[in-house]
Motif scaffolding. Structure first.
Motif, PDB file in Angstrom:
ATOM      1  N   LEU A 181      49.577  36.274  46.511  1.00 29.16           N
ATOM      2  CA  LEU A 181      49.557  35.724  47.968  1.00 29.16           C
ATOM      3  C   LEU A 181      49.583  34.111  48.085  1.00 29.16           C
ATOM      4  O   LEU A 181      50.265  33.570  48.706  1.00 29.16           O
ATOM      5  CB  LEU A 181      48.614  36.379  48.777  1.00 29.16           C
ATOM      6  CG  LEU A 181      48.547  36.075  50.351  1.00 29.16           C
ATOM      7  CD1 LEU A 181      49.774  36.303  50.937  1.00 29.16           C
ATOM      8  CD2 LEU A 181      47.251  36.618  50.851  1.00 29.16           C
ATOM      9  N   GLU A 214      43.904  43.938  42.792  1.00 30.96           N
ATOM     10  CA  GLU A 214      43.366  42.989  44.001  1.00 30.96           C
ATOM     11  C   GLU A 214      43.357  41.470  43.478  1.00 30.96           C
ATOM     12  O   GLU A 214      44.026  40.571  44.459  1.00 30.96           O
ATOM     13  CB  GLU A 214      41.972  43.212  44.429  1.00 30.96           C
ATOM     14  CG  GLU A 214      41.341  42.530  45.521  1.00 30.96           C
ATOM     15  CD  GLU A 214      40.101  42.978  45.945  1.00 30.96           C
ATOM     16  OE1 GLU A 214      39.693  42.428  47.150  1.00 30.96           O
ATOM     17  OE2 GLU A 214      39.479  44.004  45.046  1.00 30.96           O
ATOM     18  N   ALA A 259      53.333  39.701  47.418  1.00 31.55           N
ATOM     19  CA  ALA A 259      51.713  39.874  47.346  1.00 31.55           C
ATOM     20  C   ALA A 259      51.505  41.314  47.320  1.00 31.55           C
ATOM     21  O   ALA A 259      50.610  42.123  46.578  1.00 31.55           O
ATOM     22  CB  ALA A 259      51.092  39.312  48.652  1.00 31.55           C
ATOM     23  N   THR A 260      52.223  42.282  48.123  1.00 31.88           N
ATOM     24  CA  THR A 260      52.051  43.862  48.046  1.00 31.88           C
ATOM     25  C   THR A 260      52.522  44.310  46.532  1.00 31.88           C
ATOM     26  O   THR A 260      51.852  45.203  46.240  1.00 31.88           O
ATOM     27  CB  THR A 260      52.822  44.504  49.111  1.00 31.88           C
ATOM     28  OG1 THR A 260      52.455  44.006  50.540  1.00 31.88           O
ATOM     29  CG2 THR A 260      52.569  45.918  49.254  1.00 31.88           C
ATOM     30  N   CYS A 273      55.043  34.616  41.126  1.00 35.63           N
ATOM     31  CA  CYS A 273      55.302  34.922  42.509  1.00 35.63           C
ATOM     32  C   CYS A 273      55.700  33.542  43.082  1.00 35.63           C
ATOM     33  O   CYS A 273      56.550  33.422  44.135  1.00 35.63           O
ATOM     34  CB  CYS A 273      54.111  35.535  43.341  1.00 35.63           C
ATOM     35  SG  CYS A 273      53.987  37.165  42.911  1.00 35.63           S
ATOM     36  N   ALA A 284      52.320  42.735  43.820  1.00 33.85           N
ATOM     37  CA  ALA A 284      51.431  42.298  42.674  1.00 33.85           C
ATOM     38  C   ALA A 284      49.994  43.193  42.877  1.00 33.85           C
ATOM     39  O   ALA A 284      49.742  43.429  41.870  1.00 33.85           O
ATOM     40  CB  ALA A 284      51.142  40.866  42.866  1.00 33.85           C
ATOM     41  N   TRP A 285      49.583  43.396  44.131  1.00 35.41           N
ATOM     42  CA  TRP A 285      48.520  44.288  44.258  1.00 35.41           C
ATOM     43  C   TRP A 285      48.443  45.648  43.956  1.00 35.41           C
ATOM     44  O   TRP A 285      47.773  45.864  43.051  1.00 35.41           O
ATOM     45  CB  TRP A 285      48.440  44.314  45.841  1.00 35.41           C
ATOM     46  CG  TRP A 285      46.755  44.579  46.280  1.00 35.41           C
ATOM     47  CD1 TRP A 285      46.245  45.744  45.768  1.00 35.41           C
ATOM     48  CD2 TRP A 285      45.909  43.954  46.880  1.00 35.41           C
ATOM     49  NE1 TRP A 285      44.904  45.792  46.148  1.00 35.41           N
ATOM     50  CE2 TRP A 285      44.624  44.724  46.946  1.00 35.41           C
ATOM     51  CE3 TRP A 285      45.904  42.801  47.524  1.00 35.41           C
ATOM     52  CZ2 TRP A 285      43.452  44.404  47.788  1.00 35.41           C
ATOM     53  CZ3 TRP A 285      44.699  42.486  48.451  1.00 35.41           C
ATOM     54  CH2 TRP A 285      43.544  43.267  48.488  1.00 35.41           C
ATOM     55  N   ALA A 286      49.821  46.261  44.082  1.00 32.29           N
ATOM     56  CA  ALA A 286      49.962  47.494  43.589  1.00 32.29           C
ATOM     57  C   ALA A 286      49.997  47.756  42.197  1.00 32.29           C
ATOM     58  O   ALA A 286      49.665  48.636  41.472  1.00 32.29           O
ATOM     59  CB  ALA A 286      51.401  48.092  44.490  1.00 32.29           C
ATOM     60  N   GLY A 316      46.888  40.578  43.565  1.00 33.63           N
ATOM     61  CA  GLY A 316      47.383  40.413  44.884  1.00 33.63           C
ATOM     62  C   GLY A 316      47.263  39.209  45.436  1.00 33.63           C
ATOM     63  O   GLY A 316      48.070  38.714  46.151  1.00 33.63           O
ATOM     64  N   TYR A 317      45.902  38.664  45.566  1.00 36.89           N
ATOM     65  CA  TYR A 317      45.456  37.361  45.910  1.00 36.89           C
ATOM     66  C   TYR A 317      46.114  36.396  45.350  1.00 36.89           C
ATOM     67  O   TYR A 317      46.441  35.439  46.119  1.00 36.89           O
ATOM     68  CB  TYR A 317      43.878  37.389  45.974  1.00 36.89           C
ATOM     69  CG  TYR A 317      43.115  38.241  47.175  1.00 36.89           C
ATOM     70  CD1 TYR A 317      43.386  37.986  48.431  1.00 36.89           C
ATOM     71  CD2 TYR A 317      42.219  38.982  46.742  1.00 36.89           C
ATOM     72  CE1 TYR A 317      42.813  39.178  49.242  1.00 36.89           C
ATOM     73  CE2 TYR A 317      41.443  39.918  47.533  1.00 36.89           C
ATOM     74  CZ  TYR A 317      41.835  39.587  48.732  1.00 36.89           C
ATOM     75  OH  TYR A 317      41.178  40.591  49.988  1.00 36.89           O
TER      76      TYR A 317
END
Length: 140
Positions: A46, A39, A30-31, A110, A33-35, A42-43
């Motif tokens: 997750l 956002e 998740a981190t 993911c 993908a967010w980076a 990232g969600y």
């Protein structure tokens, strides 16, 4: 006088491996993908990682019930659990498909990566677990 230690079920080691790998994999995926993609990704990452984590965890818990039963049903039971996990994961994907918040590629990648990581954790946990090689001898 010899002291025999009761062997634990291999499911305990598998469960430990899945939980450790799942928590770490969810956080890292998740981190990342967010980076990398923002956002929404990232969600979505997750959600994909948690979906895979929940499905595999339910499968390991299901296997713990199967192993307690008739030994002859262990392999067919494991097959049913595996097919059930696949159906459940596809079901989750169908439910979330088309949602505005969902970044499809981030979710899918993911979920797949998390599933592979969880399988590694499960196999590692099984390999490290203490379990009898010849359970028939313990019954004597």
């Amino acid at each position: 006088m010899s002291h025999r230690t009761a062997a634990s079920s291999p499911v305990e080691g598998m469960l430990r491996g899945v939980v450790l790998t799942g928590c770490l994999g969810t956080l890292v995926l998740a981190t990342a993908a967010w980076a990398l993609a923002g956002e929404k990704a990232g969600y979505s990452a997750l959600a994909g990682a948690l979906a895979a984590f929940a499905v595999i965890l339910l499968g390991v818990i299901g296997m713990s019930f199967i192993i307690r039963g008739n030994a002859g049903l262990t392999l067919p039971g494991a097959f049913v659990v595996y097919i059930g996990q696949l159906i459940l994961l596809v079901g989750v994907l169908l439910v979330v498909r088309g949602q505005e918040w969902l970044d499809g590629p981030a979710f899918a990648v993911c979920a797949i990566v998390q599933t592979v990581l969880l399988q590694i954790g499960q196999i590692s946990g099984y390999a490290r677990a203490r379990h009898p090689l010849y359970p028939q001898e313990e019954a004597r």
